[in-house]
Motif scaffolding. Sequence first.
Motif, short mmCIF file in Angstrom:
data_model
loop_
_atom_site.label_atom_id
_atom_site.label_comp_id
_atom_site.label_asym_id
_atom_site.label_seq_id
_atom_site.Cartn_x
_atom_site.Cartn_y
_atom_site.Cartn_z
N THR A 1 15.87 24.14 4.91
CA THR A 1 17.29 23.91 5.20
C THR A 1 17.61 24.03 6.70
O THR A 1 18.36 23.22 7.24
N VAL A 2 17.02 25.03 7.36
CA VAL A 2 17.30 25.22 8.79
C VAL A 2 16.99 23.95 9.56
O VAL A 2 17.81 23.46 10.33
N PHE A 3 15.81 23.44 9.34
CA PHE A 3 15.39 22.22 10.04
C PHE A 3 16.33 21.05 9.73
O PHE A 3 16.76 20.34 10.63
N LYS A 4 16.64 20.87 8.44
CA LYS A 4 17.48 19.74 8.03
C LYS A 4 18.87 19.82 8.65
O LYS A 4 19.39 18.83 9.17
N VAL A 5 19.48 21.00 8.56
CA VAL A 5 20.85 21.15 9.08
C VAL A 5 20.86 20.95 10.59
O VAL A 5 21.68 20.20 11.13
N MET A 6 19.91 21.58 11.27
CA MET A 6 19.90 21.54 12.72
C MET A 6 19.68 20.11 13.23
O MET A 6 20.38 19.65 14.14
N PHE A 7 18.70 19.43 12.65
CA PHE A 7 18.41 18.10 13.18
C PHE A 7 19.44 17.07 12.77
O PHE A 7 19.72 16.15 13.54
N THR A 8 20.04 17.23 11.59
CA THR A 8 21.13 16.33 11.23
C THR A 8 22.28 16.52 12.20
O THR A 8 22.86 15.54 12.70
N ALA A 9 22.60 17.79 12.50
CA ALA A 9 23.70 18.06 13.43
C ALA A 9 23.41 17.46 14.81
O ALA A 9 24.28 16.83 15.42
N ILE A 10 22.19 17.64 15.28
CA ILE A 10 21.84 17.11 16.61
C ILE A 10 21.97 15.59 16.64
O ILE A 10 22.58 15.04 17.55
N ILE A 11 21.44 14.91 15.61
CA ILE A 11 21.49 13.44 15.71
C ILE A 11 22.92 12.91 15.52
O ILE A 11 23.30 11.95 16.17
N VAL A 12 23.72 13.56 14.67
CA VAL A 12 25.10 13.10 14.50
C VAL A 12 25.88 13.25 15.81
O VAL A 12 26.51 12.30 16.29
N ALA A 13 25.80 14.45 16.42
CA ALA A 13 26.53 14.67 17.68
C ALA A 13 25.99 13.77 18.78
O ALA A 13 26.75 13.15 19.54
N ASP B 1 24.93 20.86 0.49
CA ASP B 1 23.70 20.11 0.71
C ASP B 1 23.37 20.18 2.21
O ASP B 1 24.27 20.01 3.05
N PRO B 2 22.10 20.44 2.57
CA PRO B 2 21.75 20.62 3.98
C PRO B 2 22.13 19.43 4.87
O PRO B 2 22.57 19.63 6.01
#
Lengths: 202, 178
Positions: A54-66, B16-17
Motif C-alpha cells: 500500500t505504501v508504494f501504491k499510494v505514494m507513487f500514485t500521488a506523485i504521478i497525479v500531482a 483503495d490504495p
Amino acid sequence: MDTLLPLNIAQLIGPVGEIIAIIALGFGFGFVLERAGFGDSRKLAAQFYFHDMTVFKVMFTAIIVAMVLVFLLCALQVMDYERIWVNPTYLWPGLVGGLIFGAGFIIGGYCPGTALVSAATLKLDGLFFLGGVLLGLFAFGELVPKIWQWFLGAGALGRYSLAQWLGVDPGYVALGIVVIAVGCFVLVEYVERMMASRKEVR
Amino acid sequence: MARQAKAERQPARYWDPYLAGAILGLVLFATFAVTGHGLGASGGMARLIAAAEGQLAPDHVQRNPELATAVGGAGHPLDHWLVWMLVGVFIGGLVSGLLAGRFRLTTFHGPQITPRSRWALALIGGTLVGFGARMARGCTSGQALSGGAVLSVGSFVFMLSVFAGGYLLAYLFRRVWN
C-alpha cells in the motif's frame, strides 16, 4: 505576464486567510493518510516484507497525479514552474540521511507525518515514535553544526530537476515516470498475490 | 492477513490504495497551486524543537547557525506554514479516525513482541528518522513526495535511499513485525 498559478495567496486573502488555507490543505493530507491505513505501523512495515504494498501504491500514485497536473498546467502556461519550490539537491546528505531515515522507518514503523496521524488517533506506538522524532531533530540540531557542518553542503547542486539532468523536456520525464510507475504497479500486484498464496500454503 | 477488528465495533475499511493515492496527489497539487510549495511534516517539528530551545536558552540558539535559521525570520518562530500544516494534519487524522471508528487507545505491534518493547523500538526508530530527516532536509512528505512530484533530483535520491535503508534492515527486524 504572470501566470495564474501558483496563487499569491497571502496577497489575495491576507495572512490569516493563508494560515486557514494551509491548515485546510494539511487537514486533507492528514485525512487521506488515515484513510489509506497509514496510522497503523504494521501496515507501513508490511511494505518491507512484500505482504502489503500500500505504501508504494499510494505514494507513487500521488506523485504521478500531482506531477502530471503540475507539468500539464505549466505546458499550458497556467502555472509557472520557476515559481514552484523545487527542493534543492544535496546528494550526500540526502543519500546518508535517507539511509538513516529508512533504518528508523523499519525499526520504528512510521515516518513523521504518519506518526502524527497515528498519535492523533490515540496509538501509543505513534506517540512514542513522535517523541523519538523530536529527540532526533534535537540531537541533530545540537551535534551537527559543530561536527559535520561541511558534510551538509556535500554534493550541492542547487535547484536541479531530473529534466535538467537528462537534458530533455520535463513532459517526457513525466511521461517516462508514469510508464515506470504503471509497470511497477503491475509488478507489486503480482508480488502481493504471490506472497498471499505462499502464506496459504504454509 | 486478518486485520483483527473487535466484533462489536467494526472500523470503516481503508480506501483503495490507488484511490487514496490519487486523492493525495490532488491535495499535493492543490498545495503547489495555492502556496507554491508542497506538503511537509518534519520541518514543522524541527521548528517546534528550535522554538522550545529558544524559550529555554535564547543565547544558545543564537550562537548555533542551524537553530538560528530554524527560528529566524520575522514574527514568532511558530508562525510559519510548516507549523500550521502540522496543525491541519493532526486535525485531519483525528477527524478521519473518529469518523472511521479508529479513535481508540492502543499500541500496534507485531505478534511476537510486547507493547513495551514496541514503545522502545518506536522511540529508537523515531530518533533515527528525526535525525535522518534533518540531515536530508525533509522527510517522506516534504522531500520524497513533494520534491518527487516536481522532479527534484535530490528528492529521488532520498526516496531510493529510504527504501534501500528499510529493505536492507528488514530481514534483521523481521521478528518485530511478523
